[in-house]
Write an enzyme that holds these catalytic residues in place. Structure first.
Site, PDB file in Angstrom:
ATOM      1  N   SER A  79       0.709  -1.165  -0.282  1.00 26.00           N
ATOM      2  CA  SER A  79       0.200  -0.041   0.411  1.00 26.00           C
ATOM      3  C   SER A  79       0.686   1.109  -0.039  1.00 26.00           C
ATOM      4  O   SER A  79       2.350   0.950   0.031  1.00 26.00           O
ATOM      5  CB  SER A  79      -1.102  -0.180   1.420  1.00 26.00           C
ATOM      6  OG  SER A  79      -0.877   1.562   1.304  1.00 26.00           O
ATOM      7  N   TYR A  92      -1.501  -0.974  10.002  1.00 28.17           N
ATOM      8  CA  TYR A  92      -1.758  -1.476   9.170  1.00 28.17           C
ATOM      9  C   TYR A  92      -1.070  -0.798   7.742  1.00 28.17           C
ATOM     10  O   TYR A  92       0.400  -1.374   7.075  1.00 28.17           O
ATOM     11  CB  TYR A  92      -3.307  -0.576   8.067  1.00 28.17           C
ATOM     12  CG  TYR A  92      -3.404  -1.110   6.955  1.00 28.17           C
ATOM     13  CD1 TYR A  92      -3.898  -1.896   6.408  1.00 28.17           C
ATOM     14  CD2 TYR A  92      -2.882   0.788   5.324  1.00 28.17           C
ATOM     15  CE1 TYR A  92      -3.968  -2.319   5.020  1.00 28.17           C
ATOM     16  CE2 TYR A  92      -2.989   0.224   4.158  1.00 28.17           C
ATOM     17  CZ  TYR A  92      -4.026  -1.712   4.080  1.00 28.17           C
ATOM     18  OH  TYR A  92      -3.442  -1.518   2.902  1.00 28.17           O
ATOM     19  N   LYS A  96       2.418  -2.903   6.233  1.00 32.92           N
ATOM     20  CA  LYS A  96       2.723  -2.846   4.831  1.00 32.92           C
ATOM     21  C   LYS A  96       4.087  -2.478   4.658  1.00 32.92           C
ATOM     22  O   LYS A  96       4.696  -2.500   3.644  1.00 32.92           O
ATOM     23  CB  LYS A  96       1.378  -2.152   4.345  1.00 32.92           C
ATOM     24  CG  LYS A  96       0.586  -2.592   4.283  1.00 32.92           C
ATOM     25  CD  LYS A  96      -0.138  -3.696   3.296  1.00 32.92           C
ATOM     26  CE  LYS A  96      -1.187  -4.031   2.968  1.00 32.92           C
ATOM     27  NZ  LYS A  96      -1.889  -5.505   2.294  1.00 32.92           N
TER      28      LYS A  96
END
Lengths: 154, 254
Positions: A79, A92, A96
């Site tokens: 991402s 998150y 990532k």
């Protein structure tokens, strides 16, 4: 923290798929734990298991098949959140970042076998029923801010 | 270790503080006048540190603790805060040293100790840090976070996650004026440490690492500790969210 995670599902999936398709040339790791709330451990654990370890484990199990392919490659979905620290969605973003980093290490590790490893880092993606579709309906102001301030091509 | 810093009145917690870099950090703060609490797994090394800390005259606290266990972290933070009367600085220095990417154990050890122990200790220390006038958190990352690598991929990936978190956490805590930074040491040598072992067992590997460092030798724990003290000091009052390499130029060679 409970790491007694059931891997047998992975093995069934990878070996079942390899059996059904007659081998594996390309492995795409697209799953995410969507752990946005860094205040409790659940998000961190979901991210670790789904965004990072699922790619490590699936790759490991697919490796014997990829080695037999003449055009093998692995593609991870990371991402743009991996690029910059952030107050919201820190778990998150951190995992990532770990996945983006691991993509390079895995590429170095598998280069002698001519197995290519890459990742793509999507920005904010809208599709029916997805996070941004929901945001558009439930929080149009936030969706407007993202469109206007964050997306140069909007 | 002489430093120009004065940490009188500071209450400093060091996770992973009994040996090597963590020990140098704990002693550095104590020598500069701070009250120090250190935790680590090895009770023996911790007992030795305890008497070294006491020699500096400040109040000290040590606690044997497996940092992969959330409840052990909670016990350390609460007993340390009580013993020192609060928390001004939290240093998260522990590592799971998971270098083998072939099995899950290394990934899990680094996730639990390098990343989650820092997340959890920070969360538990936060109410205390919020009451300090000069609160800061310093994590120990690594130059391994900068570049992908064949050997030690889990360690490197989770240190990359920790460096990412350093910036995110700095953003989260900026409104409370709690600064968050990290140091990224290069290869650091000390008696019975990893590189001391490599020097004895794999002299060729040791020499190739040594030759990759522009300054021509491996770093010492004190080299890193001085920078941790700087980042926690008022001299660094305008620095937050940064990961500072302390490596004699090692990372410049890729």
């Amino acid at each position: 923290m409970n790491f007694a995670f059931d891997f047998s599902g992975y093995r069934v999936l990878v070996e079942g798929a390899a059996g059904a398709l007659g081998g594996i040339d390309v492995l795409v790791n697209n799953a995410s734990g969507y752990g946005y709330d860094a205040r409790d451990d659940d998000s961190w654990l979901a991210e670790f298991n789904a965004d990072l370890m699922a790619t490590v484990r699936a790759s490991r199990m697919a490796l014997p098949y990829l080695e037999r392919s003449s055009h093998p490659s692995i593609l991870h979905i990371t991402s743009i959140a991996a690029l910059h620290p952030r107050a919201s969605g820190a778990a998150y973003a951190a995992l990532k970042a770990a996945l983006t980093h691991s993509t390079g290490s895995q590429a170095l590790t598998l280069a002698p076998m001519r197995i290519r490893v890459n990742a793509i880092a999507p920005g904010s993606i809208k599709f029916p029923g997805g996070i941004w579709d929901r945001t558009r309906r439930e929080d149009p102001q936030q969706a407007h801010i993202v469109r206007r301030n964050v997306l140069p091509l909007a | 270790m002489k430093t120009p810093f004065d940490f009188s009145g500071y209450r400093v917690l060091v996770a992973g503080g009994s040996k090597g870099i963590g020990r140098a950090i704990a002693l550095g703060f104590a020598q500069a006048g701070a009250s120090v609490s250190a935790c680590a797994r090895g009770a023996q090394a911790l007992a030795a540190l305890d008497s070294e800390l006491e020699a500096f005259g400040g109040s000290t606290h040590t606690h044997a603790c497996d940092l992969s266990k959330p409840e052990a972290i909670a016990e350390w933070i609460s007993t340390a805060a009580e013993a020192l009367g609060g928390i001004d600085v939290l240093v998260n220095n522990a590592s799971g040293y998971g270098f083998d990417g072939d099995d899950d154990a290394s990934w899990i050890a680094d996730f639990e100790v390098d990343l989650m122990a820092a997340v959890r200790a920070s969360r538990l220390a936060l109410p205390h840090l919020e009451q300090s006038d000069h609160a800061s958190i310093v994590h120990t990352s690594s130059i391994a976070a900068l570049h992908p690598r064949v050997s030690g991929a889990p360690y490197a990936a989770l240190k990359a996650a920790l460096s990412s978190f350093t910036g995110s956490q700095a953003l989260q805590l900026a409104d409370r004026r709690i600064r968050v930074n990290a140091v990224a040491p290069g290869s650091i040598e000390f008696p019975d440490g990893l590189w001391d072992q490599v020097r004895k067992d794999q002299p060729q590997r040791y020499e190739s690492i040594r030759d990759s460092i522009p300054f021509g030798h491996l770093g010492a724990p004190e080299d890193v500790a001085r920078v941790v003290l700087f980042l926690a000091s008022p001299m660094a009052a305008w620095i937050t969210g940064q990961t500072l390499c302390v490596d004699g130029g090692q990372s410049l060679n890729g």
